[in-house]
Design a protein around this motif. Structure first.
Motif, PDB file in Angstrom:
ATOM      1  N   LEU A   4       8.078   1.814 106.086  1.00 44.79           N
ATOM      2  CA  LEU A   4       8.800   2.562 107.003  1.00 44.79           C
ATOM      3  C   LEU A   4       9.503   3.923 106.516  1.00 44.79           C
ATOM      4  N   HIS A   5       9.518   5.051 107.240  1.00 43.28           N
ATOM      5  CA  HIS A   5       9.994   6.373 106.674  1.00 43.28           C
ATOM      6  C   HIS A   5      10.776   6.956 107.833  1.00 43.28           C
ATOM      7  N   LEU A   6      11.906   7.229 107.612  1.00 42.88           N
ATOM      8  CA  LEU A   6      12.825   8.111 108.787  1.00 42.88           C
ATOM      9  C   LEU A   6      13.143   9.358 107.920  1.00 42.88           C
ATOM     10  N   GLN A   7      12.930  10.640 108.395  1.00 41.49           N
ATOM     11  CA  GLN A   7      12.882  11.927 107.765  1.00 41.49           C
ATOM     12  C   GLN A   7      13.791  12.805 108.748  1.00 41.49           C
ATOM     13  N   HIS A   8      14.873  13.116 108.253  1.00 41.37           N
ATOM     14  CA  HIS A   8      15.664  14.263 109.094  1.00 41.37           C
ATOM     15  C   HIS A   8      16.088  14.005 110.461  1.00 41.37           C
ATOM     16  N   ILE A   9      16.690  12.530 110.739  1.00 40.76           N
ATOM     17  CA  ILE A   9      16.639  12.046 112.029  1.00 40.76           C
ATOM     18  C   ILE A   9      18.086  12.684 112.540  1.00 40.76           C
ATOM     19  N   SER A  10      18.427  13.100 113.523  1.00 36.33           N
ATOM     20  CA  SER A  10      19.684  13.500 114.441  1.00 36.33           C
ATOM     21  C   SER A  10      19.275  13.051 115.606  1.00 36.33           C
ATOM     22  N   LYS A  11      20.617  12.331 116.194  1.00 32.06           N
ATOM     23  CA  LYS A  11      20.620  12.115 117.478  1.00 32.06           C
ATOM     24  C   LYS A  11      22.073  12.108 118.252  1.00 32.06           C
ATOM     25  N   SER A  12      22.051  12.990 119.404  1.00 33.01           N
ATOM     26  CA  SER A  12      23.400  13.017 120.087  1.00 33.01           C
ATOM     27  C   SER A  12      23.340  12.256 121.657  1.00 33.01           C
ATOM     28  N   SER A  57      15.697  15.392 116.712  1.00 34.53           N
ATOM     29  CA  SER A  57      14.882  15.940 115.478  1.00 34.53           C
ATOM     30  C   SER A  57      14.703  14.841 114.735  1.00 34.53           C
ATOM     31  N   GLY A  58      13.578  15.110 113.867  1.00 31.86           N
ATOM     32  CA  GLY A  58      13.031  14.295 112.799  1.00 31.86           C
ATOM     33  C   GLY A  58      11.847  13.621 113.074  1.00 31.86           C
ATOM     34  N   THR A  59      11.319  12.647 112.156  1.00 26.38           N
ATOM     35  CA  THR A  59      10.194  12.049 112.057  1.00 26.38           C
ATOM     36  C   THR A  59      10.405  10.307 111.939  1.00 26.38           C
ATOM     37  N   ILE A  60       9.606   9.629 112.421  1.00 28.60           N
ATOM     38  CA  ILE A  60       9.968   8.238 112.070  1.00 28.60           C
ATOM     39  C   ILE A  60       8.347   7.682 111.966  1.00 28.60           C
ATOM     40  N   THR A  61       8.014   7.184 110.949  1.00 25.55           N
ATOM     41  CA  THR A  61       6.389   6.445 110.571  1.00 25.55           C
ATOM     42  C   THR A  61       6.667   5.179 109.992  1.00 25.55           C
ATOM     43  N   LEU A  62       5.637   4.315 110.498  1.00 24.54           N
ATOM     44  CA  LEU A  62       5.400   2.983 109.931  1.00 24.54           C
ATOM     45  C   LEU A  62       4.056   3.296 109.655  1.00 24.54           C
ATOM     46  N   ASP A  63       3.847   2.925 107.869  1.00 25.97           N
ATOM     47  CA  ASP A  63       2.389   3.132 107.434  1.00 25.97           C
ATOM     48  C   ASP A  63       1.784   4.375 108.154  1.00 25.97           C
ATOM     49  N   GLY A  64       2.378   5.282 108.016  1.00 23.09           N
ATOM     50  CA  GLY A  64       1.813   6.832 108.555  1.00 23.09           C
ATOM     51  C   GLY A  64       1.779   6.922 109.811  1.00 23.09           C
ATOM     52  N   LYS A  65       2.076   5.984 110.659  1.00 22.84           N
ATOM     53  CA  LYS A  65       1.925   5.922 112.296  1.00 22.84           C
ATOM     54  C   LYS A  65       3.081   6.436 112.698  1.00 22.84           C
ATOM     55  N   ASN A  66       3.208   7.433 113.943  1.00 20.96           N
ATOM     56  CA  ASN A  66       4.361   7.721 114.480  1.00 20.96           C
ATOM     57  C   ASN A  66       4.980   6.571 115.347  1.00 20.96           C
TER      58      ASN A  66
END
Length: 243
Positions: A4-12, A57-66
């Motif tokens: 699992l990868h989370l990159q530059h996640i922001s949430k309001s 903003s940002g990306t969330i992937t699991l084994d490369g899948k969005n």
């Protein structure tokens, strides 16, 4: 698989910024725990990973899948066991595989045995203790085809003795099945005892304040809780959360 990868996640939520530039990963078969102040956005992270809400903003992937806005890719266990009272223990465990279109009870029966619940297959949730219900909820998650399990303070309602028993049991089962686990807790001792790594969240808007690689070898025993190194790390994380 289960990276699992989370990159530059922001949430309001409206004018309230909950998460700000959060980046972290969970490796395949790794046990990672998130700790942070109350209201710092830990559960929001799970909702994002589960596709229930989308980040600003940002990306969330699991084994490369969005994973953004997509559901069904993780297995989730909340604080409450959330067992269906009208389904037997076996049928509760089978629920996750049924949703995935699989109806083989063999693996579910094996998990029930490993959970120490043989003989309770046809019992109903109201006939089980709190710790037994948590075991059922966890093996239901294990029985799902997803490669990563998100656990949201699953032992918070248990008494201290039962809680430690459950921690030991969780580690023994996890060691055998080696799924990736992302765990949320307010309990620093629990985080240290269970994890490969701990991510410390700052207060709102939350970001990753610190990453701690746990130095203790496995298997872990109760003696570890009183060791000097364990107590030192516990104080360090406590101070990180207070500062």
């Amino acid at each position: 698989m289960g990276k699992l990868h989370l990159q530059h996640i922001s949430k309001s939520y409206g004018a309230t910024k909950v998460l700000q530039d959060v980046s972290f990963h969970v490796n395949e078969g790794e046990f990672v725990t998130i700790v942070g102040p109350s209201g710092s956005g830990k559960s929001t992270l799970f909702h994002l990973i589960g596709g229930l809400i989308a980040p600003d903003s940002g990306t969330i992937t699991l084994d490369g899948k969005n994973l953004i806005n997509t559901r069904g890719h993780i297995s989730y266990m909340p604080q409450n066991p959330s067992l269906f009272p009208w389904r037997t223990i076996l049928k509760n465990v089978l629920l996750s595989s049924e949703i995935a279109g699989k109806k083989d009870a063999g693996n579910a029966l094996e998990l029930i045995e490993k959970a120490g619940l043989s003989g309770y297959e046809d019992a109903y949730p109201h006939q089980l203790s709190g710790g037994m219900k948590q075991r059922v909820a966890f093996i239901r998650s294990l029985n799902s085809p997803q490669s990563i399990i998100c656990l949201d303070e699953p032992f918070s309602a248990l008494d201290e003795f039962t809680r430690f028993e459950m921690q030991e049991w969780l580690l023994s089962i996890w060691k055998e099945y080696q799924k990736s686990i992302l765990f949320i807790t307010h309990n620093i001792e629990e985080a240290l005892f269970l994890s490969d790594r701990i991510l410390v969240l700052s207060d709102k808007p939350a970001s990753i304040k610190k990453e701690i690689i746990i130095p203790f070898s496995r298997p872990r025993t109760e003696d570890l809780l009183l060791s000097d190194e364990f107590m030192k790390l516990k104080r360090e994380i406590h101070n990180d959360l207070r500062s």
